[in-house]
Structure formats: C-alpha cells, structure tokens
Design an enzyme around this catalytic site. Sequence first.
Site, PDB file in Angstrom:
ATOM      1  N   SER A   1       0.848  -1.188   0.000  1.00  0.00           N
ATOM      2  CA  SER A   1       0.000   0.000   0.000  1.00  0.00           C
ATOM      3  C   SER A   1       0.882   1.236   0.000  1.00  0.00           C
ATOM      4  CB  SER A   1      -0.891   0.014   1.245  1.00  0.00           C
ATOM      5  OG  SER A   1      -1.521   1.264   1.435  1.00  0.00           O
TER       6      SER A   1
ATOM      7  N   TYR B   1      -2.418  -0.902  10.205  1.00  0.00           N
ATOM      8  CA  TYR B   1      -2.511  -1.280   8.787  1.00  0.00           C
ATOM      9  C   TYR B   1      -1.215  -0.922   8.067  1.00  0.00           C
ATOM     10  CZ  TYR B   1      -3.750  -0.810   3.841  1.00  0.00           C
ATOM     11  OH  TYR B   1      -3.757  -0.892   2.470  1.00  0.00           O
TER      12      TYR B   1
END
Length: 270
Positions: free
Chosen positions: A141, A154
């Site tokens: 990401s 995350y």
Amino acid sequence: MRVSGKVVVVTGAGSGIGRELVVALLAQGARVAAVDLKEEGLEGLVASSQGGEGLSTHQLDVTDRRAVRALPEEVIAHHGAVDVVINNAGIIQPFERVHELSDEVIERTMDVNFYGTLWMVRAFLPHLLERPEAYLVNVASMGAFLPVPGQAIYGASKAAVKLMTEGLYAELMETSVRVSLVMPGAVATDIAANSGVSMNDADGGSEPDEGYHALAADKAAAIILEGIEDEDLHILVGSDARLMQLANRIAPKSSIRLIQRKMRDLLGDA
C-alpha cells in the site's frame, strides 16, 4: 513476464482489485486460480467472468496455515502447474488511534496482511522455483511508506510486506523467480466493508478535495499487469501513490503533516 499461457494464483479475488486482476488475466490468456475468503464473491466472479476451465476457485482464509499449505497441490491438480502468485488479499483497520484499538483488531490486521502473505509465499515459493520462469507479486500500500493517522497498524502490516518483498527480491535475484511489490494509492474498492470497517465517520467529516477521485479498480489491475510485464520491482498504482512517494522522500515531515491534516476530522482534534 507475459502472462499469456501462465497459471496465476490471485488472493482476494472475489472483489476489488483482485477481481479485476482475474478478469484481465483471463482476457490475456492466462489460467487463474482465484482465492478468496468469501464464497459469494467467488461465485459472482465465476458467473461474470466466463473463465471456463481456465478459472478455478478456492475458498480459503489466508491466515489458516494448514489450508494455505494444501493450496498449491489443489491448484496444480487443476491447472498442472503454478507460474505466478499475486498476494492481493488484505484488510484495513477501523479509523482509530493505536491505543484505542482492541488487541483482536491489531492481531487480525497483522494476520491477514502480513502473515497471510508470508504463509502464501512459503507455500508456493518451492513450486515457483521449479518453473523455468515464475513470478511473485505482493500487494502492499501507499501506507507502507507514508504513515496515515488512524491506520498505523494497517501501515505497519503493509510496511512489513514491503520490506519482506524487497528481501525476497534480493534472495531470488539469481533464480528464475522475479519479484514485484505493488503499492496502490486510493482505489475504488469495497475494502472497508470487507474489513468490517464503517466509513460513516469518514463521510461525516470534511469533504474530499474537489475533483479528486479514487482510481478505478480495473485501471489499477491494468497498471499492475503492465508492471509485471516490465518486471518492475516497485509498481506504484495511481498518481497519488507516485506523488506521495516523491514527497515523502524529499520532505517527510511535510508529507506526514499533509496527511495528518486530511485525517484530522476523522480522528478528532485530540
């Protein structure tokens, strides 16, 4: 690597980027083993893709090590080989600060994003090393290099995927296995709903920047497959990912402040 004629495993294949990767791979002449936690997502994929014998589906939780260890033989039994693995499955956390998160949420986020990817790598890599040409792709990401308040765990899970993938690239340089790391920015998917995260608070915050739109999932898939064809180590998906990577390298404090301001309404001022 050109994917035509190759057998490709895709996790998180029932929706979002994973689903679009499967559709695009089939269109380019690949055979695909689609893996997802949710059976209904796989059923919808079969109904819409018309993949025929070139598509197999495998309902599986990537955090289940025993099931993941058994998956290569299932795929090989159907397709005869495995040439490419794309580890796309992932979840986000609730938009909360680290000290507000439950232990269970923290563990689940790390289990799916990092350990799920690790178990897939360990299960499939011996088979990939037997192929004359093979590819391993891990999806991280933009949050792997740019900290986002309210998504710290995350981001930590995806940063772990980033460094592990770069380590795999170094370990496999003199083998037949190529390695890519995908770092998407904002992509229009159902990851929040699939992660059990409510976006009501986000919707009640500040309005998004005028003219800003998340990248469509099919366009994200196209960028990823182009990066695989070019054998890029880092595949940055979206103009925001490219811009913020540059900003974070040149002015890390300023780039973090920018993200913090955008997330302030979501988390409150405290």
